[in-house]
Design an enzyme around this catalytic site. Structure first.
Site, short mmCIF file in Angstrom:
data_model
loop_
_atom_site.label_atom_id
_atom_site.label_comp_id
_atom_site.label_asym_id
_atom_site.label_seq_id
_atom_site.Cartn_x
_atom_site.Cartn_y
_atom_site.Cartn_z
N ASP A 12 0.81 -1.06 0.12
CA ASP A 12 0.09 -0.07 0.17
C ASP A 12 0.81 1.37 0.05
O ASP A 12 0.58 2.24 0.77
CB ASP A 12 -1.07 0.06 1.17
CG ASP A 12 -1.81 -1.14 1.24
OD1 ASP A 12 -3.00 -0.97 0.23
OD2 ASP A 12 -1.72 -2.26 1.89
N HIS A 14 0.81 3.37 -2.83
CA HIS A 14 -0.05 4.38 -3.19
C HIS A 14 0.70 5.23 -4.00
O HIS A 14 0.57 6.53 -3.66
CB HIS A 14 -1.05 4.86 -2.09
CG HIS A 14 -2.08 3.86 -1.95
ND1 HIS A 14 -3.25 3.73 -2.51
CD2 HIS A 14 -2.19 3.02 -0.64
CE1 HIS A 14 -4.03 2.79 -1.93
NE2 HIS A 14 -3.27 2.18 -1.03
N ASP A 53 -1.22 -2.57 -4.24
CA ASP A 53 -1.46 -1.17 -4.62
C ASP A 53 -0.06 -0.52 -4.61
O ASP A 53 0.29 0.55 -3.59
CB ASP A 53 -2.27 -0.80 -3.49
CG ASP A 53 -3.81 -0.91 -3.48
OD1 ASP A 53 -4.02 -1.43 -4.70
OD2 ASP A 53 -4.51 -0.63 -2.60
N ASN A 88 -5.98 -3.89 -5.72
CA ASN A 88 -7.24 -3.27 -6.40
C ASN A 88 -7.13 -1.96 -6.72
O ASN A 88 -7.89 -1.66 -7.76
CB ASN A 88 -8.37 -3.18 -5.05
CG ASN A 88 -8.16 -2.41 -4.06
OD1 ASN A 88 -6.99 -2.61 -3.54
ND2 ASN A 88 -9.10 -1.59 -3.47
N HIS A 89 -6.30 -1.11 -6.38
CA HIS A 89 -6.16 0.35 -6.94
C HIS A 89 -5.58 0.33 -8.07
O HIS A 89 -5.93 1.32 -9.08
CB HIS A 89 -5.35 1.23 -5.90
CG HIS A 89 -6.34 1.71 -4.62
ND1 HIS A 89 -6.69 2.98 -4.70
CD2 HIS A 89 -6.77 1.15 -3.86
CE1 HIS A 89 -7.46 3.44 -3.63
NE2 HIS A 89 -7.66 2.16 -3.04
N HIS A 158 -3.77 -9.69 -1.45
CA HIS A 158 -4.33 -8.39 -1.31
C HIS A 158 -5.63 -8.29 -0.93
O HIS A 158 -6.59 -7.94 -1.85
CB HIS A 158 -3.77 -7.51 -2.46
CG HIS A 158 -4.07 -5.98 -2.37
ND1 HIS A 158 -3.21 -4.92 -1.69
CD2 HIS A 158 -5.25 -5.06 -2.51
CE1 HIS A 158 -3.88 -3.83 -1.69
NE2 HIS A 158 -5.20 -3.92 -2.06
N ASP A 189 -3.49 -4.27 1.75
CA ASP A 189 -4.94 -3.75 1.71
C ASP A 189 -5.40 -2.94 2.99
O ASP A 189 -6.15 -2.18 3.09
CB ASP A 189 -6.08 -4.62 1.17
CG ASP A 189 -7.21 -3.76 0.55
OD1 ASP A 189 -7.30 -2.55 0.22
OD2 ASP A 189 -8.25 -4.52 0.35
N HIS A 191 -4.36 -0.97 6.23
CA HIS A 191 -3.20 -0.01 6.12
C HIS A 191 -2.69 0.09 7.69
O HIS A 191 -1.77 0.93 7.89
CB HIS A 191 -3.61 1.46 5.75
CG HIS A 191 -4.09 1.49 4.20
ND1 HIS A 191 -4.11 2.94 3.63
CD2 HIS A 191 -3.97 0.74 3.36
CE1 HIS A 191 -4.48 2.61 2.51
NE2 HIS A 191 -4.11 1.42 2.26
#
EC number: 3.1.-.-
Length: 617
Positions: A12, A14, A53, A88-89, A158, A189, A191
């Site tokens: 994650d 991002h 992610d 998923n992002h 994830h 996923d 955080h």
């Protein structure tokens, strides 16, 4: 195991997230990822595993891609492999960004075939939508025979797994259905950092490397997984990130609320610079506050981003006004599809479009093939087969209703003095009746054409022998005949002094009508009506002061009509043209200008084609 293996577990990151529309915050996410990679190089770990992610969006900018490749290249230089799965992002329908990095030698994509790091086999499962979790296929995982007996196995996923909050998948179910024994499940996923044991397997979340929301108040971190002959150990390492400062200012109802708020803010002057500040204003709600002034004050003190929230409760309103519950998006989509009541074809299209297994470039082809298969499976000869067609909401019109409404009406418009004649009845005679009421000469008005009746009503009215009814729209377009009739009835200044004069006027009127009808020649494609058994006759009406056309009491012989027509032979058309001499009681047409386009025949004739004489009357 021959030696100890250390794997850095992160997730994650991002990358590319422009939080609060701030470019500085976008750079913060990259700095946190760089910190993780720098620690991996400094500690000389055996591998870096990313649990999904990597990017915040499935369409990262070119700048984001270049910066990511720059960071991953540092691992390649240090000879440290980077393995990852798709979150998923960042999930795309076809080729993933990890596939691109794998082609460049910067990363490896985990799957059902293991990636080996010493005596450790690492498997991976990309993010699975919640609606597809019950259908997940646990088969296909490869277990090479070359694996050593004491080989440790890790699974990277994830998902939000039970017993974590708001789980989508039961971790115990996954571990039980795997064809191999997983020593640990490395997750992404969620955080926050978590470490639990499910059965004989360790399950851990590394947490995110940066704060994605104000609710993530705990320090950000990653994990180090140490595997040896003695067992497995999971340790947490925190990451320095930008400060999120939370301030609560209370207003007690005094006249100067801003001074109270600024006084509270000044207590945190040392923490405000370069921080993301969240200010909650509570207390009395009677005073009106300008949040823009509060934000400007905090920015002037060095805050990077300022978010002000009015937490004051108005009098008489309870604190909990509405309880909000968030439903699962996949469930909401399923409910919407049920509400739409899609047929089999619609469900196929929806399934193909939303399937992550169908590349975007093959959506049209796959949809067409699936629909063709559906059509071929339908037995159109089946007596029970039926195609439902929506029924129109427009009510049908009953043609008889128009006729009945006309018949039930006792009044007839003065213009409705012409009896209708069906085109299909050549033996019927066209009779022009005398108007019942005539206006004085000074009160004469221009006669307007009423709205024509439809063909159905026209035919029905004749069959029922109803009162006079105007013919269809094609008669309304007959300019020459309408103009002649209008001008005849408007000519009130011509008053006969004697029956002889009245008779001459009647003859002139007859001649004028015949002249207008004679314009319709066979060359124009008009089919003239056959001779009627009841020809038109003209009668004298000396009481009204002009000659009117009325049905005869007795039918005159053809010889009498011929003598009347020969009396005005000098006014008959010659070579298809009217005489320039003005007939008595008929307006002078010589003074009317004719358009050039009419002379050359550029426009359509004013008289409709292919109709009999009854249509023009």
């Amino acid at each position: 195991m021959d030696r100890e293996i250390r794997i850095l577990h992160t997730a994650d990151t991002h990358l590319g997230y422009r939080q609060y529309h701030s470019e500085v915050r976008r750079q913060d996410f990259f700095k946190a990822f760089e910190t993780v990679i720098k620690d991996a190089v400094d500690m000389q770990v055996d591998a870096v595993v990313h649990a999904g992610d990597l990017f915040d969006s499935r369409n990262p900018t070119l700048e984001d891609l270049l910066e990511t490749m720059n960071v991953l290249s540092r691992l390649k230089v240090a000879n440290i492999p980077f393995f990852g799965i798709v979150g998923n992002h960042e999930s795309k329908q076809s080729t993933q960004w990890l596939d691109l990095f794998e082609e460049m030698g910067l990363a490896g994509r985990l799957g059902k075939a293991p990636k080996m790091v010493g005596d450790v086999a690492i498997y991976g499962i990309d993010s699975v939508p919640k609606s597809k979790i019950p259908l997940f296929d646990y088969s296909g995982f490869e277990i090479p025979e070359s694996l050593p007996e004491n080989c440790r196995k890790l699974l990277v996923m994830h998902q939000i797994m039970q017993p974590s909050p708001f789980p989508d998948w039961d971790c115990a179910e996954v571990i039980e259905n795997l064809p191999f024994k997983a020593d640990a499940v490395l997750l992404g996923d969620y955080h926050e950092y978590e470490k639990i044991k499910v059965g004989e397997s360790w399950v851990t979340y590394s947490g995110s490397t940066e704060r994605n929301s104000a609710s993530e108040k705990e320090p950000r971190s990653y994990s180090i997984i140490t595997l040896s002959g003695e067992g497995l150990e999971i340790s947490r390492r925190t990451i320095p990130t930008r400060n999120f400062l939370f301030i609560t200012a209370k207003v007690d109802g005094e006249e100067k609320p801003f001074e109270q708020i600024f006084s509270t803010v000044n207590e945190h002057l040392e923490e405000i610079p370069e921080s993301v500040v969240f200010l909650d204003v509570s207390g009395d709600s009677s005073s009106v506050l300008s949040f823009s002034e509060i934000e400007e004050y905090l920015l002037s003190k060095g805050a990077l981003v300022v978010k002000v929230k009015d937490a004051r409760v108005k009098e008489g309103i309870p604190e909990e006004v509405i309880k909000v519950a968030f439903h699962d998006p996949d469930r909401a989509v399923a409910e919407e599809l049920r509400r739409m009541s899609l047929n089999d074809g619609g469900l196929i299209v929806d399934e193909v479009i939303r399937s992550p297994d169908v590349p975007r470039s093959r959506v049209d082809e796959e949809t067409e093939n699936r629909l063709l298969g559906l059509i071929e499976a339908i037995d159109f000869k089946d007596p029970d087969f039926m195609i439902k067609i929506p029924v129109s909401h427009v009510s049908p019109v009953d043609p008889s209703s128009s006729v009945s409404s006309i018949e039930s009406s006792g009044s007839v418009s003065p213009i409705d003095s012409v009896s209708t004649v069906s085109p299909s009845s050549p033996s019927s005679s066209a009779i022009i009746k005398e108007p019942e009421e005539l206006k004085p000469p000074g009160a004469a008005e221009e006669i307007e054409n009423p709205k024509p009746a439809g063909v159905t009503e026209f035919t029905a009215a004749v069959a029922a022998k109803s009162e006079t009814l105007m013919p269809p729209v094609r008669i309304q377009r007959s300019e020459s005949l309408n103009e002649s009739l209008n001008k005849i009835f408007e000519k009130h200044d011509v008053v006969p002094e004697s029956p002889e004069t009245a008779g001459s006027i009647a003859g002139s009127v007859e001649t004028a009508v015949e002249d207008e009808i004679s314009k319709v020649t066979p060359d124009s494609g008009v089919i003239t009506a056959p001779q009627s058994s009841s020809p038109v006759s003209f009668s004298d009406n000396s009481q009204t002061g002009f000659s009117a056309i009325s049905p005869p009491e007795s039918i005159p012989s053809p010889e009498i009509l011929k003598e009347n027509s020969e009396a005005d032979a000098d006014e008959k058309p010659v070579d298809g043209k009217l005489s320039e001499e003005k007939p008595v009681g008929v307006p002078d047409k010589a003074t009317k200008t004719v358009k050039q386009s009419h002379r050359k025949g550029k426009e359509k004739s004013a008289v409709p084609r292919q109709y009999n004489l009854g249509d023009y009357l």
